[in-house]
Structure formats: C-alpha cells, structure tokens
Design an enzyme around this catalytic site. Structure first.
Site, short mmCIF file in Angstrom:
data_model
loop_
_atom_site.label_atom_id
_atom_site.label_comp_id
_atom_site.label_asym_id
_atom_site.label_seq_id
_atom_site.Cartn_x
_atom_site.Cartn_y
_atom_site.Cartn_z
N LYS A 175 5.14 2.00 6.91
CA LYS A 175 3.90 1.26 6.66
C LYS A 175 3.10 1.94 5.57
O LYS A 175 2.94 3.14 5.64
CB LYS A 175 3.10 1.24 7.97
CG LYS A 175 1.73 0.66 7.83
CD LYS A 175 0.96 0.81 9.10
CE LYS A 175 -0.44 0.32 8.83
NZ LYS A 175 -1.37 0.71 9.85
N LYS A 204 3.78 6.53 8.29
CA LYS A 204 2.55 5.79 8.02
C LYS A 204 1.76 6.54 6.96
O LYS A 204 1.33 7.67 7.16
CB LYS A 204 1.73 5.65 9.29
CG LYS A 204 0.42 4.94 9.04
CD LYS A 204 -0.31 4.61 10.32
CE LYS A 204 -1.68 4.04 10.00
NZ LYS A 204 -2.39 3.67 11.22
C1 PBG Z 1 -4.88 1.92 13.21
C2 PBG Z 1 -4.20 1.00 12.29
C3 PBG Z 1 -4.50 0.68 10.96
C4 PBG Z 1 -3.61 -0.33 10.59
C5 PBG Z 1 -2.78 -0.56 11.69
N1 PBG Z 1 -3.15 0.27 12.70
C6 PBG Z 1 -5.56 1.17 10.07
C7 PBG Z 1 -5.57 2.54 9.57
O1 PBG Z 1 -4.70 3.37 9.86
O2 PBG Z 1 -6.53 2.85 8.86
C8 PBG Z 1 -3.60 -1.03 9.26
C9 PBG Z 1 -2.98 -2.38 9.28
C10 PBG Z 1 -3.28 -3.21 8.09
O3 PBG Z 1 -3.86 -2.77 7.07
O4 PBG Z 1 -2.90 -4.39 8.15
N2 PBG Z 1 -4.76 3.26 12.94
#
Ligand code: PBG
Length: 332
Positions: free
Chosen positions: A254, A201
C-alpha cells in the site's frame, strides 16, 4: 523463398488482436469483482450519507445505510468490504476503537445480519480513534510506544472478531502486531479468523483524502517513524517476511500505483495471497481528471486496476470496486 522474420513477427502480434473475442482469448490478466474489496467509512447518526468532498462518489454512512450497501454489493458480485470507523469521541488511548459497541463493531453486526456471506474485513489501527491521530499510543514526548500499543490493537481485533468479522487487517505498522493479534485471536476462540497484514505500508502523500474522510490526520509530526520510506523496496521484502513469520494469512502492499514494482517483488517472494490497496489519493487523482474531462472514466479506471493485477496482486482494495464491477458486468 526468403522469409522476412521481422515481417512474420509483426503479423503474428496483429493476428490475435483483430477482434474482441480474439483479444479476450489471449488476455493474460483478468479483473473479477470477486477479487475486489470495497472500503466503507461508517459513522454515528441516522440516515447519514455524507459525501466525502475529496473523494467524489464516496460517502460516510450511518449503520442504517449498510443493509442496502450489502445488497448492492451482492448484486454486483463484490464480496468483501473493509471497514473504517469514525468514532463519536476521540481520546489519547483510542477507546472507541476497541469498545464492544464501537461504531465498527456495530457495523460488522449489521452487515453480517444483512448478508452472512459477505466477507467483512476490519482495519485495525488507532489513528481514527486517538485525539492525537497517531496509529499507536504516545508518551509525553510525542513518541509512539510500540509494545504498549500492541495490547490495544489486539483488543480491537478481538472485539471485531467477536462481532463477526472474517478478516482482521492491522494497518498500524507497529512491530510484532501480527503475532500479538494472532495470539489474541487464538486465545479467544477465533483461531479461524484470518489476518491480512498491511505489510509494506508506505508513508505516503496519497493518503491525504482518506485522512479527510476518516478525520485521522496526525495532530503533530507525521507517520514516518513507523510507516515505510517510499525510496525503499528491499525493506518492504523484510517487512513482508516478518509478517509471514508471524503467521499473516494475506500480505499487502500500500499504496498500489506508485508501488507496482514493490507488488511485483513481493509477488515473486511469496506464494501467499497478495493484496494491493489502491488508496484514496489514487482514486481522487483519477476522479479529478475525469471530472475535468481530461481522462475517459471507464477506460482509465479499468486500465489502472488491470495494471495492479498484472503487477501481481490477487486482491484489489479499491474505492472503484462498485463502478468497476458494473462495467465488467456490462462488458461481459
Ligand atoms: C489507517 C489507514 C490509513 C489508510 C488505511 N488505513 C491512513 C494512514 O495510514 O494515514 C489509507 C487508505 C487510503 O488512503 O485510502 N492507518
């Protein structure tokens, strides 16, 4: 007779592109609604269907809206949802995130009541529930406390599993969270519940619209201390390996679009199911261009989703899930 090989090759590539049926016959990558996961934002209140400005076509929904949502998804062939909660209060420890009657835990029950076969996935992270907006606990210096956060994340996983969630998806990027959550689930009778780890991520500007939707922008600093640097790919492979060692059932990359090379590299490294998250900013970017009349909606969205599959993802987490499923049905 002399054979012009260039000419022969040219003809061969065209022969199988002549008609729709021929093109389908040789199609290498397929999109199926059954591999889509649809993210849903759940909020408190009654009859709430609040449009998310930065994500045209997406809403924050109250619990009473969910049975209809489940019905619609079933009719479209979309079989999985990923839940995000917007709590009624936020505090330093993100208490509502792991409350037995927290908004997400309630949403799981409502959805499972409406359709027991629907795959319900819970995003596990503290950032939507903490007043400081970070994904873990912080100390007085504003530093994120890795190990101290693990027990709260585990508690969130267990309360979601108790409510009926099928898959727990930790997105916090704390070290050791997959192992901690696996252990907690096994100890509480949830040995059969799977973990889909947000393994690679990245700290990404493409999450902007999500943070508006979930109201989870960090109040100070950013997430670069725990999320990955977008310049790195070998590091992604190490993150994935660590999560596999910790018994992740599904790994994830992601965002998706700016990271197709990462998806491909992870695909080549593991035989586990691989998910890709087509995130909020990727959705908004297409919708904005479509609203301006600059891009053709159905074609550009299906092309985008196909590219993520072609890169190697099995599972597509996407806000386009419903519309894409509809188009795929109509084209069938
Ligand atoms: C929570 C989370 C996020 C997303 C999914 N889970 C935000 C982040 O990490 O700031 C982003 C999903 C999206 O942008 O569609 N941590």
């Amino acid at each position: 007779m002399t054979i012009n090989t260039h000419q022969a090759l040219f003809t061969r590539t065209r022969r199988t592109r002549r008609t729709d049926n021929l093109r389908r016959l040789v199609q290498e990558t397929h999109l199926e609604p059954s591999s889509f996961v649809y993210p849903i934002f759940v909020t408190h209140g009654q009859d709430v269907r609040q449009a998310i400005a930065a994500m045209p076509g997406q809403y924050r929904l109250s619990l009473d809206q969910l049975p209809n949502e489940a019905k619609e998804l079933k009719s479209l062939g979309v079989r999985a949802v990923l839940l995000f909660g917007i709590p009624s209060y936020k505090d330093a420890e993100g208490t509502e995130g792991y409350a037995v009657d927290g908004i997400v835990q309630q949403a799981v029950r409502v959805l499972k009541d409406a359709d027991p076969e629907l795959i319900v996935i819970c995003d596990v992270c503290l950032c939507e529930y903490t007043d400081h907006g970070h994904c873990g606990l912080i100390n007085t210096n504003g530093e994120v406390l890795n190990d101290e956060s693990l027990s709260l994340l585990s508690e969130m996983a267990v309360t979601c599993a108790d409510a009926g969630a099928d898959i727990i998806a930790p997105s916090d990027m704390m070290d050791g969270r997959v192992q901690a959550i696996r252990h907690a689930l096994d100890e509480t009778g949830h040995a059969q519940k799977a973990i889909m780890a947000y393994s690679a991520k990245y700290s990404s500007a493409f999450y902007g619209p999500f943070r508006e939707a979930a109201d989870s922008t960090p109040q100070f600093g950013d997430r670069r201390g725990y999320q990955m640097d977008h310049a790195n790919v070998r590091e992604a492979l190490r993150e994935v390996e660590a999560d596999i060692d910790e018994q992740a059932d599904i790994v994830m990359v992601k965002p998706a679009l700016a990271y197709l090379d990462v998806i491909r590299r992870v695909r080549e490294r593991t035989d586990l199911p691989l998910a890709a998250y087509n995130v909020s900013g990727e959705y908004s970017m297409l919708k904005a261009a479509i609203q301006n009349g600059w891009l053709e909606e159905e074609r550009v969205i299906l092309e985008t989703l196909t590219a993520i599959r072609r890169a190697g993802a099995d599972i597509l987490i996407t806000y386009h899930a419903k519309e894409a499923a509809q188009w795929l049905r109509a084209n069938d």
